[in-house]
Design a protein around this motif. Structure first.
Motif, PDB file in Angstrom:
ATOM      1  N   ALA A  56     -11.905   6.029   5.096  1.00  0.00           N
ATOM      2  CA  ALA A  56     -11.203   5.526   3.986  1.00  0.00           C
ATOM      3  C   ALA A  56     -10.605   6.439   3.067  1.00  0.00           C
ATOM      4  O   ALA A  56      -9.435   6.512   2.607  1.00  0.00           O
ATOM      5  N   LEU A  57     -11.355   7.600   2.917  1.00  0.00           N
ATOM      6  CA  LEU A  57     -10.874   8.773   2.015  1.00  0.00           C
ATOM      7  C   LEU A  57      -9.752   9.394   2.620  1.00  0.00           C
ATOM      8  O   LEU A  57      -8.910   9.452   1.970  1.00  0.00           O
ATOM      9  N   VAL A  60      -2.093   8.960   3.562  1.00  0.00           N
ATOM     10  CA  VAL A  60      -1.064   8.077   3.246  1.00  0.00           C
ATOM     11  C   VAL A  60      -0.261   8.662   1.975  1.00  0.00           C
ATOM     12  O   VAL A  60       0.953   8.485   1.767  1.00  0.00           O
ATOM     13  N   ASP A  61      -0.939   9.052   0.902  1.00  0.00           N
ATOM     14  CA  ASP A  61      -0.417   9.459  -0.643  1.00  0.00           C
ATOM     15  C   ASP A  61       0.364  10.584   0.050  1.00  0.00           C
ATOM     16  O   ASP A  61       1.661  10.841  -0.665  1.00  0.00           O
ATOM     17  N   ARG A  95       4.294  10.641  -0.806  1.00  0.00           N
ATOM     18  CA  ARG A  95       4.464  11.367  -2.049  1.00  0.00           C
ATOM     19  C   ARG A  95       5.000  12.913  -1.801  1.00  0.00           C
ATOM     20  O   ARG A  95       5.538  13.406  -2.661  1.00  0.00           O
ATOM     21  N   ALA A 122      -7.649   8.216   4.935  1.00  0.00           N
ATOM     22  CA  ALA A 122      -6.502   7.278   4.701  1.00  0.00           C
ATOM     23  C   ALA A 122      -5.936   7.520   3.676  1.00  0.00           C
ATOM     24  O   ALA A 122      -4.344   7.375   3.439  1.00  0.00           O
ATOM     25  N   TRP A 123      -6.537   7.433   2.387  1.00  0.00           N
ATOM     26  CA  TRP A 123      -5.915   7.260   1.201  1.00  0.00           C
ATOM     27  C   TRP A 123      -5.454   8.437   0.785  1.00  0.00           C
ATOM     28  O   TRP A 123      -4.078   8.713   0.462  1.00  0.00           O
ATOM     29  N   LEU A 124      -5.850   9.887   1.104  1.00  0.00           N
ATOM     30  CA  LEU A 124      -5.239  10.953   0.903  1.00  0.00           C
ATOM     31  C   LEU A 124      -4.105  11.264   1.893  1.00  0.00           C
ATOM     32  O   LEU A 124      -3.146  11.937   1.383  1.00  0.00           O
TER      33      LEU A 124
END
Length: 213
Positions: free
Chosen positions: A32-33, A39-40, A44, A35-37
């Motif tokens: 989860a961590l 994808v960000d 961006r 994927a969050w980092l």
């Protein structure tokens, strides 16, 4: 369906599964961590950052899955199947010489090969807790359960760690089924290419991107 002329063609019961809940929980959190980092960074990021993030995810995600979510041990009347990070090993009970517990849990075959059971980790802390419970049980006059379950079922507490209890069950099954006709055969090993291939590709892409920076 089973063959009526061969009633032992199928195991007497379905696979008993052993996994590490703590390992799975840790793996889910890491995924989860990541994927969050990741994808960000892809959304961006500027320049080659999105490509570096994609390559890093391609390398890291399979490795996290391999060491946390993937490991499992399956046991039935015929064999022990060990799913480790990069390999799946199938061991007919007759091919297992011993199941050994030390700083890791391992299956040793009659040919001398050794396979670690990643899904059943050794917890020294768990062993110490179990030893304390056993000491308390002995002091209370019941060296087995630490209580009097026939009077109070909630008083019974296991005096073995979870990993050691799992290994005890596997040893009992191995001893009972070693001479069974359906438990004969040689170990087989299959590499987890679904884990290895994307990790290698991700590592190569990451190396190339970093080299041309």
């Amino acid at each position: 369906m089973s063959d009526p002329q061969n009633p032992v063609a199928e195991p007497a019961y379905k696979d008993r599964t052993f996994r590490s809940p703590a390992g799975i929980a840790g793996g889910v959190l890491l995924l989860a961590l990541g994927a969050w980092l990741g994808v960000d960074a892809v959304i961006r990021g500027e320049g080659r950052t999105p490509w570096l993030a994609l390559a890093g995810l391609l390398l890291a995600v399979p490795l996290v899955v391999a060491f946390t979510v993937r490991p499992a041990v399956y046991a039935n009347d015929d064999r022990l199947r060990v799913r480790n990070p990069f390999r799946t090993v199938t061991l007919p009970w007759a091919s297992i010489a011993t199941l050994r517990s030390g700083y890791s849990n391992e299956a040793l075959t009659t040919s001398g090969a050794k396979y670690q059971l990643w899904a059943i980790p050794v917890s020294l802390r768990g062993r110490k807790k179990a030893a304390r419970r056993q000491s308390q049980a002995a002091a209370a006059g019941d060296p087995v359960t630490g209580g009097r379950p026939f009077l109070d079922p909630t008083a019974a507490r296991p005096t073995r760690s979870d990993g050691d209890q799992a290994m005890d069950e596997l040893r009992e099954l191995a001893e009972r089924q070693a001479d069974a006709e359906t438990a004969q055969g040689e170990p087989t090993v299959r590499w987890a290419y679904e884990i290895v291939a994307p990790s290698v590709i991700g590592a190569v892409l990451l190396a190339v991107l970093l080299a041309v920076t």
